[in-house]
Design an enzyme around this catalytic site. Structure first.
Site, PDB file in Angstrom:
ATOM      1  N   SER A  19      23.051 -10.370  20.917  1.00  0.00           N
ATOM      2  CA  SER A  19      23.210 -11.390  19.875  1.00  0.00           C
ATOM      3  C   SER A  19      24.133 -10.841  18.798  1.00  0.00           C
ATOM      4  O   SER A  19      24.182  -9.629  18.584  1.00  0.00           O
ATOM      5  CB  SER A  19      21.857 -11.729  19.245  1.00  0.00           C
ATOM      6  OG  SER A  19      22.026 -12.525  18.082  1.00  0.00           O
ATOM      7  N   TYR A  36      14.335  -8.794  14.893  1.00  0.00           N
ATOM      8  CA  TYR A  36      15.238  -9.386  15.882  1.00  0.00           C
ATOM      9  C   TYR A  36      16.588  -8.689  15.846  1.00  0.00           C
ATOM     10  O   TYR A  36      17.126  -8.290  16.882  1.00  0.00           O
ATOM     11  CB  TYR A  36      15.393 -10.884  15.626  1.00  0.00           C
ATOM     12  CG  TYR A  36      16.284 -11.572  16.621  1.00  0.00           C
ATOM     13  CD1 TYR A  36      15.811 -11.891  17.891  1.00  0.00           C
ATOM     14  CD2 TYR A  36      17.603 -11.898  16.307  1.00  0.00           C
ATOM     15  CE1 TYR A  36      16.627 -12.520  18.817  1.00  0.00           C
ATOM     16  CE2 TYR A  36      18.421 -12.522  17.220  1.00  0.00           C
ATOM     17  CZ  TYR A  36      17.927 -12.834  18.475  1.00  0.00           C
ATOM     18  OH  TYR A  36      18.748 -13.450  19.399  1.00  0.00           O
TER      19      TYR A  36
END
Length: 135
Positions: A19, A36
């Site tokens: 990501s 995350y």
């Protein structure tokens, strides 16, 4: 299994989903995504290490780092940032990602055209990460 069929001219492939949160500064403040972002940075670093470790065995390792795509996981964060249209306006190409954007990148990395690509992280975010200092 990957090593068994891999050759110099036709290497096996490992394609990892990372990501842009692992590349730049992720969401901060009240809705911070520290865990995350850290996990995606770790995935990117792991991919690069695997590229060096597995490359001599004819296994290429690369990562795709998507930006904002309208998904069940991202919808809440998109809403908090003003909605999909607002986030899309902040991207240099003026839109969010679509499934075909990721599929095309994966097809490329799995194809002979990427036979000499190893340890790369391909950002698929419409230029958002280079277009601003924050995600």
């Amino acid at each position: 299994m990957l090593e068994k069929r891999a050759t110099l001219d036709d290497p096996s492939r490992v394609i990892v989903t990372a990501s842009v949160a692992g590349i730049g500064i992720g969401t901060l403040g009240e809705n911070a995504t520290f865990g995350y972002s850290a996990s995606k940075a770790a995935v990117i670093h792991l991919t690069k290490n695997l590229a060096v470790e597995l490359g001599p065995r004819h296994i290429l390792c690369n990562a795709i780092a998507p930006g904002f795509f309208p998904t069940r996981m991202a919808n809440g964060l998109l809403k908090l940032q003003g909605g999909a249209e607002e986030v899309a306006r902040q991207s240099p190409n003026g839109r969010l990602g679509q499934a075909e954007d990721l599929a095309g990148t994966a097809v490329y990395l799995a194809s002979r055209a990427a036979g000499h690509v190893n340890g790369a992280v391909i950002v698929v975010d419409g230029g958002a990460i280079v277009g601003r200092a924050r995600l």
